[in-house]
Design an enzyme around this catalytic site. Sequence first.
Site, mmCIF file in Angstrom:
data_model
loop_
_atom_site.group_PDB
_atom_site.id
_atom_site.type_symbol
_atom_site.label_atom_id
_atom_site.label_comp_id
_atom_site.label_asym_id
_atom_site.label_seq_id
_atom_site.Cartn_x
_atom_site.Cartn_y
_atom_site.Cartn_z
ATOM 1 N N LYS A 63 0.693 -1.006 0.204
ATOM 2 C CA LYS A 63 -0.146 -0.134 -0.065
ATOM 3 C C LYS A 63 0.552 1.312 -0.202
ATOM 4 O O LYS A 63 1.777 1.491 1.019
ATOM 5 C CB LYS A 63 -1.069 -0.221 1.503
ATOM 6 C CG LYS A 63 -1.739 0.959 1.129
ATOM 7 C CD LYS A 63 -2.989 1.301 2.434
ATOM 8 C CE LYS A 63 -3.766 2.342 2.594
ATOM 9 N NZ LYS A 63 -4.790 2.748 3.626
ATOM 10 N N LYS A 76 -1.882 -1.357 -3.639
ATOM 11 C CA LYS A 76 -2.964 -0.591 -4.041
ATOM 12 C C LYS A 76 -2.200 0.918 -4.252
ATOM 13 O O LYS A 76 -1.505 1.015 -2.871
ATOM 14 C CB LYS A 76 -4.104 -0.100 -2.719
ATOM 15 C CG LYS A 76 -4.891 1.230 -2.055
ATOM 16 C CD LYS A 76 -5.107 1.156 -0.601
ATOM 17 C CE LYS A 76 -6.623 1.889 -0.648
ATOM 18 N NZ LYS A 76 -6.989 2.188 0.894
HETATM 19 C C1 PBG Z 1 -6.972 3.660 5.216
HETATM 20 C C2 PBG Z 1 -7.527 3.391 4.064
HETATM 21 C C3 PBG Z 1 -7.570 4.283 3.362
HETATM 22 C C4 PBG Z 1 -7.951 3.598 1.613
HETATM 23 C C5 PBG Z 1 -8.397 2.268 2.516
HETATM 24 N N1 PBG Z 1 -8.276 2.197 3.305
HETATM 25 C C6 PBG Z 1 -7.267 5.410 2.950
HETATM 26 C C7 PBG Z 1 -5.675 6.229 3.356
HETATM 27 O O1 PBG Z 1 -5.174 5.198 3.456
HETATM 28 O O2 PBG Z 1 -5.615 6.795 3.414
HETATM 29 C C8 PBG Z 1 -8.576 4.166 0.732
HETATM 30 C C9 PBG Z 1 -9.416 3.886 -0.241
HETATM 31 C C10 PBG Z 1 -9.602 4.682 -1.812
HETATM 32 O O3 PBG Z 1 -9.642 5.911 -1.625
HETATM 33 O O4 PBG Z 1 -10.680 4.466 -2.281
HETATM 34 N N2 PBG Z 1 -7.128 2.864 6.617
#
Ligand code: PBG
Length: 333
Positions: free
Chosen positions: A201, A255
């Site tokens: 991520k 992601k």
């Molecule tokens: C946070 C989380 C995020 C997303 C999913 N879980 C945002 C972040 O890490 O700030 C993002 C999903 C999206 O942007 O559609 N745990």
Amino acid sequence: MYPLAPYPLSRPRRQRAAQWRRALVQETHLRAADLIWPIFLIEGENVTQPIGSMPGVSRMSIDIALREVEKAAALGIPMVALFPSTDPAKKTSSCEEAWNPDNLVCRATRAIKAALPQIGVMEDVALDPYNADGHDGIVRDGVILNDESVEALVRQALVQAEAGADVLGPSDMMDGRIRAIREALEAAGHHDTIILSYAAKYASGFYGPFREAVGADGLLKGDKKTYQMNPANSDEALREVAHDLAEGADMVMVKPGMPYLDICRRVKDSFAVPTFAYQVSGEYAMIEAAAAQGWLDRRSAVLESLTAFKRAGCDGILTYYAPLVAGWLAEQG
Ligand code: PBG
């Protein structure tokens, strides 16, 4: 690679000259069964609250969400992922609402599993929806604490599994959390709970609309670069995936999605495990904004973006487009 017959002995266009010829040689296919639908929840009854930066996506109260999830299941979508928009009054620096067994996301999970046992329910394991500091981990003196956060994530994961979540998605990027969560699940008898780890991520600029959706945007100070990955790195993604698999993850995720298809391919080729990608909020917002201007054809751009994930080796995609696309695929037959 290998020698190809030279033109005109070979004419690649022969295979593209009609739809039936193209269908015969198509290498990847997008199916409703490839789609995981992330939804945003809000307290109340009969509430549908549009999210400004994600046209077409709304926060839904549990009763409304049940209706929508039922439609998604009927379209063949195998799983939904639940994200709570938490009452700001319940956000604290210790994040205890995250392990309240009656928090919004746990109540929604119980309601969906009771009414619609045929669809999978995934819950995010991360503290940001509950954190007065807006971060995925516990913050003290401006530092995101790893080991204290892992303890909190374990508590959160246990109430989620208890509520009936089929799949837990740790999205927090703390070190060692997969092992801690897996051991706690085993000890509590949750042997069938799947861990779909957000393994690679990235600290991305594409999460902005999501943070609006869960109400974390105004709270977050600074950025998430001390725990989420540097977008410039690729080998590091393989190490993150290797750690999470060794610690007991069943499936892994990359992601964001579209800017990271090279990572999807490397992960799939290197580990041969179920691999998912998240087409995140900013990717959705970009397509919607351009389509609204008439700058691109929405349907073909959406289908192309999702097919590209399959081509890159993904087994499935988390996408806000899931019900729309499942509907299109059903029409196409
Ligand atoms: C946070 C989380 C995020 C997303 C999913 N879980 C945002 C972040 O890490 O700030 C993002 C999903 C999206 O942007 O559609 N745990």
